[in-house]
Enzyme design. Structure first.
Site, PDB file in Angstrom:
ATOM      1  N   ALA A 151       0.845  -1.162  -0.071  1.00 44.74           N
ATOM      2  CA  ALA A 151      -0.062  -0.110  -0.206  1.00 44.74           C
ATOM      3  C   ALA A 151       0.816   1.246  -0.072  1.00 44.74           C
ATOM      4  CB  ALA A 151      -0.981  -0.009   1.316  1.00 44.74           C
ATOM      5  N   ARG A 191      -2.228   7.133 -11.393  1.00 41.15           N
ATOM      6  CA  ARG A 191      -3.487   7.166 -12.279  1.00 41.15           C
ATOM      7  C   ARG A 191      -4.759   7.535 -11.855  1.00 41.15           C
ATOM      8  NH1 ARG A 191      -1.481   1.105 -14.279  1.00 41.15           N
ATOM      9  NH2 ARG A 191      -0.624   1.286 -12.104  1.00 41.15           N
TER      10      ARG A 191
HETATM   11  C1  UD1 Z   1       0.439  -5.385 -10.438  1.00 45.64           C
HETATM   12  C2  UD1 Z   1       1.334  -6.858 -10.725  1.00 45.64           C
HETATM   13  C3  UD1 Z   1       0.454  -7.342 -11.956  1.00 45.64           C
HETATM   14  C4  UD1 Z   1      -0.881  -7.714 -11.676  1.00 45.64           C
HETATM   15  C5  UD1 Z   1      -1.507  -6.431 -10.857  1.00 45.64           C
HETATM   16  C6  UD1 Z   1      -2.763  -6.804 -10.259  1.00 45.64           C
HETATM   17  C7  UD1 Z   1       3.525  -6.292 -10.618  1.00 45.64           C
HETATM   18  C8  UD1 Z   1       4.862  -6.089 -10.809  1.00 45.64           C
HETATM   19  N1  UD1 Z   1       2.532  -6.307 -11.101  1.00 45.64           N
HETATM   20  O1  UD1 Z   1       0.522  -4.507 -11.365  1.00 45.64           O
HETATM   21  O2  UD1 Z   1       1.222  -8.423 -12.391  1.00 45.64           O
HETATM   22  O3  UD1 Z   1      -1.741  -7.936 -12.648  1.00 45.64           O
HETATM   23  O4  UD1 Z   1      -0.921  -5.840  -9.899  1.00 45.64           O
HETATM   24  O5  UD1 Z   1      -3.688  -5.743  -9.980  1.00 45.64           O
HETATM   25  O6  UD1 Z   1       3.488  -6.817  -9.292  1.00 45.64           O
HETATM   26  N2  UD1 Z   1       3.435  -0.812  -4.540  1.00 45.64           N
HETATM   27  C9  UD1 Z   1       4.046  -0.460  -3.334  1.00 45.64           C
HETATM   28  N3  UD1 Z   1       5.354  -0.088  -3.553  1.00 45.64           N
HETATM   29  C10 UD1 Z   1       5.821  -0.245  -5.104  1.00 45.64           C
HETATM   30  C11 UD1 Z   1       5.010  -0.429  -6.054  1.00 45.64           C
HETATM   31  C12 UD1 Z   1       3.661  -0.645  -5.759  1.00 45.64           C
HETATM   32  O7  UD1 Z   1       3.471  -0.454  -2.360  1.00 45.64           O
HETATM   33  O8  UD1 Z   1       7.158   0.338  -5.328  1.00 45.64           O
HETATM   34  C13 UD1 Z   1       1.631  -1.221  -4.221  1.00 45.64           C
HETATM   35  C14 UD1 Z   1       0.693  -0.188  -4.654  1.00 45.64           C
HETATM   36  O9  UD1 Z   1       0.534   0.736  -3.865  1.00 45.64           O
HETATM   37  C15 UD1 Z   1      -0.439  -1.092  -4.956  1.00 45.64           C
HETATM   38  C16 UD1 Z   1       0.146  -2.352  -5.393  1.00 45.64           C
HETATM   39  O10 UD1 Z   1       1.529  -2.546  -4.804  1.00 45.64           O
HETATM   40  O11 UD1 Z   1      -1.397  -1.181  -4.015  1.00 45.64           O
HETATM   41  C17 UD1 Z   1       0.327  -2.907  -6.983  1.00 45.64           C
HETATM   42  O12 UD1 Z   1       0.936  -1.777  -7.438  1.00 45.64           O
HETATM   43  P1  UD1 Z   1       0.473  -1.260  -8.831  1.00 45.64           P
HETATM   44  O13 UD1 Z   1       1.483  -0.298  -9.288  1.00 45.64           O
HETATM   45  O14 UD1 Z   1      -0.850  -0.843  -8.905  1.00 45.64           O
HETATM   46  O15 UD1 Z   1       0.743  -2.719  -9.703  1.00 45.64           O
HETATM   47  P2  UD1 Z   1       0.115  -2.748 -11.042  1.00 45.64           P
HETATM   48  O16 UD1 Z   1       0.686  -2.188 -12.245  1.00 45.64           O
HETATM   49  O17 UD1 Z   1      -1.396  -2.890 -11.042  1.00 45.64           O
HETATM   50 CA    CA Z   2      -2.739  -2.130  -9.250  1.00 44.91          CA
END
Ligand code: UD1
Ligand code: CA
Length: 466
Positions: free
Chosen positions: A9, A15
């Site tokens: 989180a 976006r």
């Molecule tokens: C991610 C998955 C994807 C999956 C999708 C499902 C990865 C690389 N990709 O993509 O395979 O289909 O979720 O919804 O895992 N977050 C952090 N720290 C970070 C990056 C993200 O805490 O450095 C958290 C975000 O707040 C979010 C979650 O991880 O709650 C997912 O990150 P997000 O950037 O939304 O990933 P997706 O591109 O949706």
């Molecule tokens: Ca996501």
């Protein structure tokens, strides 16, 4: 086996184009991360670590004591995010669920199924997948010739063939805890986004000869990952349908589910009927055999068995058994209605107790008051509770009768059985069984109407001669 969870989180959610951090955006009235944590809690995880970063203080303030926290100062990807939990749970043995805070629709039953398969087979990793018509933006599931899981490829790193795959990563995994943290050490940011992907752990573990499995849910709606407002509305629609369905299967009649909005934490008793345009929010509890709506908004209220609320707005109020409210009533915080009370049209009640069997039937404001049992408050009667600086209290004891259009200037007490005649402005208390009249005595002047009319006509003729 010990069960733990890591919830991601830390992302800002660019976006979403919002000042509110992504995981705090509500779906059916509850922040997304709250849904995820509730589901995880239901599967019996003993420790839950939430990885926070953007808006860490706000996210922590919402979740409070329900989790432990790991801070990810810069968002270098989901794999890097999970690594931040290592200091807390890295040395544990057991199963670790990893979930994203932006996938609010994941169901408890599905998560239980995922965990059961993972533990029964003794897998190193099991990923929850779904088949969806619109896989755009999501990681694709790459399977081998025997259907075995090979790896996950992010949309941005996909070849055209991979992009055509409709089975996607929901972002929910089960891992063997020790193997997870060991494999994370191997993850590199060699991809289009330059991030440390959690999804790479699958390919890494498989490469080490570990057992990696995919568990496919047949309900693709569970996979909705909310990255923008479009997906947010989609998640809202799915969650709403799911909540309504649950209530209907539990014995609540919903005349028109499409126009009925029930918050995730609302409780409703059997044989209650919800009419169209009903919004039940927050911690609202509705009893059995109630009739709610049409067109009513009820937030953080308790409504007891057999009550009826029509075309009304209720906020932080209590409604007793068999009491009727509305049409067009407004119950504000601290309105506490007893049993078989009647609150009618255009009545506002604030911070006031209304005793059993009392009636406030039309056009009244009752604020900062204690009203006893079997009191009748006439049409248009009000409490004047505010002098511009202070609030004062009005007390109306049992069996009192307040006539129409009475002004009760607080502080004032109308004692038991007293009678206040219509049109009175009451500034002094009235003793038990006394009658209070506080209005100018009426005088009738015979034939005087004719005189008035003649005078008015003469004035008009003078100012506009024909
Ligand atoms: C991610 C998955 C994807 C999956 C999708 C499902 C990865 C690389 N990709 O993509 O395979 O289909 O979720 O919804 O895992 N977050 C952090 N720290 C970070 C990056 C993200 O805490 O450095 C958290 C975000 O707040 C979010 C979650 O991880 O709650 C997912 O990150 P997000 O950037 O939304 O990933 P997706 O591109 O949706
Ligand atoms: Ca996501």
């Amino acid at each position: 086996m010990k069960r733990m969870a890591v919830v991601l989180a830390a992302g800002q959610g660019k976006r979403m184009k919002s000042k509110l951090y992504k995981v705090l955006h509500p779906v059916c009235g509850k922040p997304m991360v709250g849904h995820v944590l509730d589901t995880i809690k239901a599967t019996g995880c003993q420790r839950t670590v939430v990885v926070v970063g953007h808006g860490a203080e706000k996210v922590k303030a919402y979740i409070g004591e329900n989790a432990e926290y790991a801070l990810q100062e810069t968002q270098l990807g989901t794999g890097h995010a999970v690594q931040q939990a290592k200091a807390l749970i890295g040395s544990e043995q057991g199963t670790t669920v990893v979930a994203c805070g932006d996938t609010p629709l994941i169901a408890t039953k599905t998560l239980q199924g995922l965990m059961a398969l993972h533990e029964e087979r003794g897998a190193a990793a099991t990923v929850l997948t779904a088949v969806t018509e619109n896989p755009s933006g999501l990681g694709r599931i790459i399977r081998g010739s025997q259907g075995e899981l090979i790896k996950i490829v992010e949309q941005k790193d996909c070849s055209p063939e991979e992009a055509a795959i409709k089975e996607i990563n929901t972002g929910i995994f089960c891992f063997d805890n020790a193997k997870l943290f060991a494999a994370l050490e191997e993850v590199t940011p060699n991809n289009v986004q330059g991030e440390y992907y959690l999804t790479d752990v699958i390919g890494i573990l498989r490469g080490q000869g570990e057992l990696v499995l995919a568990y496919q849910t047949d309900d693709a709606s569970e996979a909705v990952g909310v990255n923008d407002r479009l997906a947010l509305s989609e998640a809202e629609a799915y969650m709403r349908a799911r909540i309504n369905r649950e209530h209907m299967l539990n014995g609540v009649t919903i005349i028109d589910p499409a126009s009925t909005y029930i918050g995730a934490d609302v409780v409703i008793g059997t044989d209650t009927i919800l009419y169209p345009g009903t919004l039940l929010k927050g911690k609202t509890v509705i009893g059995e055999n109630c009739v709610i709506g049409p067109a009513s908004e009820i937030e953080d209220c308790t409504v007891m068995d057999g009550a009826c609320v029509k075309h009304s707005v209720l906020n932080q109020a209590q409604v007793g058994a068999r009491t009727t409210v509305g049409p067009f009533a407004y119950l504000r915080p601290g309105a506490v209605l007893g049993e078989e009370v009647k609150i009618g049209d255009f009545v506002e009640i604030k911070n006031a107790v209304i005793g059993d069997g009392s009636k406030v039937s039309h056009l009244s404001y009752i604020g900062d008051a204690a009203v006893g049992k079997n009191v009748n408050v006439g049409c248009g009667a009000i409490t004047a509770n505010y002098d511009g600086y202070n609030k004062a209290t009005t007390t109306i004891e049992d069996d009192a009768f307040i006539g129409s259009n009475v002004n009760l200037i607080a502080p004032v007490t109308i004692a038991k059985g007293a009678y206040v005649v219509a049109g009175s402005t009451i500034t002094r208390s009235v003793a038990e069984n006394d009658l209070a009249v506080a209005r100018v005595r009426q005088e009738n002047k015979p034939g005087y109407a004719e005189k008035i009319r003649a005078r008015a006509k003469a004035k008009k003729d003078q100012s506009s001669p024909s």
